[in-house]
Scaffold this active site. Structure first.
Site, PDB file in Angstrom:
ATOM      1  N   ARG A  69       0.824  -1.215   0.000  1.00  0.00           N
ATOM      2  CA  ARG A  69       0.000   0.000   0.000  1.00  0.00           C
ATOM      3  C   ARG A  69       0.854   1.260   0.000  1.00  0.00           C
ATOM      4  O   ARG A  69       0.513   2.251  -0.638  1.00  0.00           O
ATOM      5  CB  ARG A  69      -0.940   0.008   1.211  1.00  0.00           C
ATOM      6  CG  ARG A  69      -2.165  -0.842   1.007  1.00  0.00           C
ATOM      7  CD  ARG A  69      -3.140  -0.727   2.176  1.00  0.00           C
ATOM      8  NE  ARG A  69      -4.012  -1.876   2.175  1.00  0.00           N
ATOM      9  CZ  ARG A  69      -5.187  -1.947   1.533  1.00  0.00           C
ATOM     10  NH1 ARG A  69      -5.656  -0.921   0.874  1.00  0.00           N
ATOM     11  NH2 ARG A  69      -5.902  -3.050   1.559  1.00  0.00           N
ATOM     12  N   MET A  98     -11.896   2.702  -4.537  1.00  0.00           N
ATOM     13  CA  MET A  98     -12.075   1.503  -3.699  1.00  0.00           C
ATOM     14  C   MET A  98     -10.821   1.030  -2.972  1.00  0.00           C
ATOM     15  O   MET A  98     -10.790  -0.093  -2.473  1.00  0.00           O
ATOM     16  CB  MET A  98     -12.643   0.358  -4.546  1.00  0.00           C
ATOM     17  CG  MET A  98     -14.041   0.632  -5.097  1.00  0.00           C
ATOM     18  SD  MET A  98     -15.272   1.101  -3.854  1.00  0.00           S
ATOM     19  CE  MET A  98     -15.383  -0.421  -2.922  1.00  0.00           C
ATOM     20  N   ASN A 115     -14.403  12.425   0.382  1.00  0.00           N
ATOM     21  CA  ASN A 115     -14.963  11.153  -0.086  1.00  0.00           C
ATOM     22  C   ASN A 115     -16.475  11.226  -0.022  1.00  0.00           C
ATOM     23  O   ASN A 115     -17.042  11.959   0.778  1.00  0.00           O
ATOM     24  CB  ASN A 115     -14.478  10.013   0.828  1.00  0.00           C
ATOM     25  CG  ASN A 115     -15.060   8.663   0.431  1.00  0.00           C
ATOM     26  OD1 ASN A 115     -15.063   8.313  -0.753  1.00  0.00           O
ATOM     27  ND2 ASN A 115     -15.563   7.912   1.401  1.00  0.00           N
ATOM     28  N   HIS A 117     -19.468   8.527   0.651  1.00  0.00           N
ATOM     29  CA  HIS A 117     -19.703   7.165   1.120  1.00  0.00           C
ATOM     30  C   HIS A 117     -21.210   6.888   1.060  1.00  0.00           C
ATOM     31  O   HIS A 117     -22.007   7.712   1.518  1.00  0.00           O
ATOM     32  CB  HIS A 117     -19.198   7.007   2.556  1.00  0.00           C
ATOM     33  CG  HIS A 117     -19.385   5.624   3.074  1.00  0.00           C
ATOM     34  ND1 HIS A 117     -18.574   4.576   2.711  1.00  0.00           N
ATOM     35  CD2 HIS A 117     -20.328   5.107   3.898  1.00  0.00           C
ATOM     36  CE1 HIS A 117     -19.006   3.470   3.293  1.00  0.00           C
ATOM     37  NE2 HIS A 117     -20.058   3.769   4.023  1.00  0.00           N
ATOM     38  N   THR A 149      -9.979  11.124   6.768  1.00  0.00           N
ATOM     39  CA  THR A 149      -8.968  11.047   7.829  1.00  0.00           C
ATOM     40  C   THR A 149      -8.408   9.617   7.800  1.00  0.00           C
ATOM     41  O   THR A 149      -8.970   8.758   7.130  1.00  0.00           O
ATOM     42  CB  THR A 149      -9.599  11.345   9.205  1.00  0.00           C
ATOM     43  OG1 THR A 149     -10.671  10.426   9.410  1.00  0.00           O
ATOM     44  CG2 THR A 149     -10.122  12.773   9.281  1.00  0.00           C
ATOM     45  N   GLU A 151      -8.612   7.164   9.765  1.00  0.00           N
ATOM     46  CA  GLU A 151      -9.585   6.131  10.134  1.00  0.00           C
ATOM     47  C   GLU A 151     -10.717   6.094   9.112  1.00  0.00           C
ATOM     48  O   GLU A 151     -11.347   7.124   8.826  1.00  0.00           O
ATOM     49  CB  GLU A 151     -10.141   6.383  11.545  1.00  0.00           C
ATOM     50  CG  GLU A 151     -10.872   5.180  12.074  1.00  0.00           C
ATOM     51  CD  GLU A 151     -11.443   5.383  13.470  1.00  0.00           C
ATOM     52  OE1 GLU A 151     -12.220   4.507  13.909  1.00  0.00           O
ATOM     53  OE2 GLU A 151     -11.133   6.403  14.110  1.00  0.00           O
ATOM     54  N   ASP A 153     -13.769   6.169   6.854  1.00  0.00           N
ATOM     55  CA  ASP A 153     -15.139   6.690   6.898  1.00  0.00           C
ATOM     56  C   ASP A 153     -15.477   7.388   8.224  1.00  0.00           C
ATOM     57  O   ASP A 153     -16.618   7.342   8.684  1.00  0.00           O
ATOM     58  CB  ASP A 153     -16.157   5.559   6.607  1.00  0.00           C
ATOM     59  CG  ASP A 153     -16.021   5.024   5.185  1.00  0.00           C
ATOM     60  OD1 ASP A 153     -15.643   5.793   4.287  1.00  0.00           O
ATOM     61  OD2 ASP A 153     -16.294   3.830   4.974  1.00  0.00           O
ATOM     62  N   THR A 180     -28.535   8.725  -7.071  1.00  0.00           N
ATOM     63  CA  THR A 180     -29.083   9.980  -7.634  1.00  0.00           C
ATOM     64  C   THR A 180     -28.899  11.125  -6.634  1.00  0.00           C
ATOM     65  O   THR A 180     -28.652  12.263  -7.047  1.00  0.00           O
ATOM     66  CB  THR A 180     -30.580   9.859  -7.992  1.00  0.00           C
ATOM     67  OG1 THR A 180     -31.305   9.519  -6.815  1.00  0.00           O
ATOM     68  CG2 THR A 180     -30.821   8.826  -9.055  1.00  0.00           C
TER      69      THR A 180
HETATM   70  N1  NHR Z   1      -8.813   5.870   3.152  1.00  0.00           N
HETATM   71  C1  NHR Z   1      -8.777   6.374   4.377  1.00  0.00           C
HETATM   72  N2  NHR Z   1      -7.592   6.372   5.018  1.00  0.00           N
HETATM   73  N3  NHR Z   1      -9.866   6.890   5.001  1.00  0.00           N
HETATM   74  C2  NHR Z   1     -11.046   6.878   4.380  1.00  0.00           C
HETATM   75  O1  NHR Z   1     -12.093   7.394   4.999  1.00  0.00           O
HETATM   76  C3  NHR Z   1     -11.169   6.320   3.081  1.00  0.00           C
HETATM   77  C4  NHR Z   1      -9.993   5.825   2.492  1.00  0.00           C
HETATM   78  C5  NHR Z   1     -10.033   5.247   1.209  1.00  0.00           C
HETATM   79  C6  NHR Z   1     -11.220   5.124   0.541  1.00  0.00           C
HETATM   80  C7  NHR Z   1     -13.688   5.301   0.455  1.00  0.00           C
HETATM   81  C8  NHR Z   1     -14.445   4.203   1.268  1.00  0.00           C
HETATM   82  C9  NHR Z   1     -15.933   4.264   1.060  1.00  0.00           C
HETATM   83  O2  NHR Z   1     -16.489   5.337   0.870  1.00  0.00           O
HETATM   84  C10 NHR Z   1     -12.409   5.579   1.143  1.00  0.00           C
HETATM   85  C11 NHR Z   1     -12.372   6.201   2.396  1.00  0.00           C
HETATM   86  C12 NHR Z   1     -12.587   1.131   0.082  1.00  0.00           C
HETATM   87  C13 NHR Z   1     -12.747   0.266   1.149  1.00  0.00           C
HETATM   88  C14 NHR Z   1     -12.111  -1.111   1.151  1.00  0.00           C
HETATM   89  O3  NHR Z   1     -12.330  -1.883   2.049  1.00  0.00           O
HETATM   90  C15 NHR Z   1     -13.490   0.706   2.237  1.00  0.00           C
HETATM   91  C16 NHR Z   1     -14.020   1.964   2.239  1.00  0.00           C
HETATM   92  C17 NHR Z   1     -13.849   2.835   1.166  1.00  0.00           C
HETATM   93  C18 NHR Z   1     -13.137   2.409   0.083  1.00  0.00           C
HETATM   94  N4  NHR Z   1     -11.260  -1.422   0.143  1.00  0.00           N
HETATM   95  C19 NHR Z   1     -10.522  -2.681   0.002  1.00  0.00           C
HETATM   96  C20 NHR Z   1      -9.025  -2.466   0.302  1.00  0.00           C
HETATM   97  O4  NHR Z   1      -8.383  -3.469   0.639  1.00  0.00           O
HETATM   98  C21 NHR Z   1     -10.629  -3.228  -1.392  1.00  0.00           C
HETATM   99  C22 NHR Z   1     -12.038  -3.495  -1.793  1.00  0.00           C
HETATM  100  C23 NHR Z   1     -12.249  -3.719  -3.297  1.00  0.00           C
HETATM  101  O5  NHR Z   1     -11.314  -3.549  -4.106  1.00  0.00           O
HETATM  102  O6  NHR Z   1     -13.407  -4.011  -3.683  1.00  0.00           O
HETATM  103  O7  NHR Z   1      -8.513  -1.341   0.137  1.00  0.00           O
HETATM  104  O8  NHR Z   1     -16.617   3.217   1.170  1.00  0.00           O
HETATM  105  C1  GAR Z   2     -21.051   5.354  -5.277  1.00  0.00           C
HETATM  106  O1  GAR Z   2     -22.281   4.909  -4.766  1.00  0.00           O
HETATM  107  C2  GAR Z   2     -20.105   5.674  -4.153  1.00  0.00           C
HETATM  108  O2  GAR Z   2     -20.715   6.277  -3.057  1.00  0.00           O
HETATM  109  C3  GAR Z   2     -19.617   4.312  -3.797  1.00  0.00           C
HETATM  110  O3  GAR Z   2     -19.470   3.623  -5.022  1.00  0.00           O
HETATM  111  C4  GAR Z   2     -20.335   4.201  -6.007  1.00  0.00           C
HETATM  112  C5  GAR Z   2     -19.472   4.696  -7.133  1.00  0.00           C
HETATM  113  O4  GAR Z   2     -20.257   5.108  -8.219  1.00  0.00           O
HETATM  114  N1  GAR Z   2     -18.374   4.387  -3.117  1.00  0.00           N
HETATM  115  C6  GAR Z   2     -17.914   3.383  -2.390  1.00  0.00           C
HETATM  116  O5  GAR Z   2     -18.557   2.381  -2.187  1.00  0.00           O
HETATM  117  C7  GAR Z   2     -16.511   3.600  -1.870  1.00  0.00           C
HETATM  118  N2  GAR Z   2     -16.112   2.450  -1.155  1.00  0.00           N
HETATM  119  P1  GAR Z   2     -19.600   5.989  -9.375  1.00  0.00           P
HETATM  120  O6  GAR Z   2     -18.289   5.324  -9.765  1.00  0.00           O
HETATM  121  O7  GAR Z   2     -20.611   5.904 -10.482  1.00  0.00           O
HETATM  122  O8  GAR Z   2     -19.406   7.382  -8.842  1.00  0.00           O
END
Ligand code: NHR
Ligand code: GAR
Length: 197
Positions: A69, A98, A115, A117, A149, A151, A153, A180
């Site tokens: 990472r 993601m 972000n 969410h 941040t 942590e 979400d 939407t």
């Molecule tokens: N990074 C940090 N440090 N803090 C946040 O609040 C973050 C972030 C990175 C992405 C988006 C988040 C969401 O809105 C986001 C917020 C990916 C995962 C996850 O588990 C969880 C939350 C979000 C994005 N990802 C896996 C991983 O190992 C891979 C999952 C996959 O590829 O499908 O990184 O939901």
């Molecule tokens: C959106 O619903 C967004 O909130 C969510 O994925 C979709 C992306 O749609 N995000 C996550 O789940 C992050 N982990 P988009 O690519 O069409 O914007």
């Protein structure tokens, strides 16, 4: 000119909503800001096509080709920093991105990394939010724009929108209803961030 860099992993409909708002509301004259680039961690992300059509710089950084990472985030920062100068600080927008970002990366862009969410945080952080909301019997669901941040979400909330959960909803029908609303609140939250700086 402030540069907005949008990170995606998939369809990029939130990215498109932000690009369209920036054009319609003339963010260049209003805020001295433009969407400069889109970066995807997946070469197949269909949002890249829209980005190219719009004349944005597009970059693909496949996380699978990095050792860990830290290495991926260092490469990501290297690209983002091309759009970051003292006169034009970058605003980094996660739009369906993601990959969890390391604390070191997040701290570099503190206060200018946002972000969206797809849940009403602090409920249902992490993945599979729509199915989890349905399984919990929630009567309402929604989306949250927040500062990122370290942590996951947990950053300060900037905007939220609520939708009803309807009888017979599946994760697909609920996610479409939430999406939407995302397209409405995300451009608004980004514009608010731009106007406060
Ligand atoms: N990074 C940090 N440090 N803090 C946040 O609040 C973050 C972030 C990175 C992405 C988006 C988040 C969401 O809105 C986001 C917020 C990916 C995962 C996850 O588990 C969880 C939350 C979000 C994005 N990802 C896996 C991983 O190992 C891979 C999952 C996959 O590829 O499908 O990184 O939901
Ligand atoms: C959106 O619903 C967004 O909130 C969510 O994925 C979709 C992306 O749609 N995000 C996550 O789940 C992050 N982990 P988009 O690519 O069409 O914007």
């Amino acid at each position: 000119m402030k540069n907005i860099v949008i990170l995606i992993s998939g369809g990029g409909s939130n990215m498109a909503a932000i690009v369209r708002a920036s054009q319609k509301e003339d963010w260049a004259s209003r805020y001295g800001a433009r969407v400069a680039a889109v970066i995807s961690n997946k070469g197949t992300a269909s949002g890249l096509v829209f980005g190219k059509e719009q004349g944005l710089d597009t970059h693909v950084l496949d996380h699978k080709t990095y050792a860990d990472r830290e290495a991926f985030d260092a490469a990501l920062a290297e690209v983002i920093n091309r759009y970051d100068t003292p006169q034009a600080p970058v605003l980094v927008v996660l739009a369906g991105f993601m990959r969890i970002l390391t604390a070191g990366f997040v701290e570099k862009y503190a206060g200018r990394l946002v972000n969206i969410h797809p849940s009403l945080l602090p409920a249902f952080g992490g993945l599979h939010t729509h199915q989890r909301a349905l399984d919990a019997g929630c009567k309402f669901a929604g989306a949250t724009v927040h500062l990122v941040t370290p942590e996951l979400d947990h950053g300060p909330i900037l905007e939220q929108a609520v939708v009803p959960v309807l009888p017979g909803d599946t994760a697909e029908t609920l996610s479409a209803r939430v999406l939407t609303q995302e397209h409405r609140i995300y451009p608004r939250a980004v514009a608010a961030l731009l106007s406060n700086k």
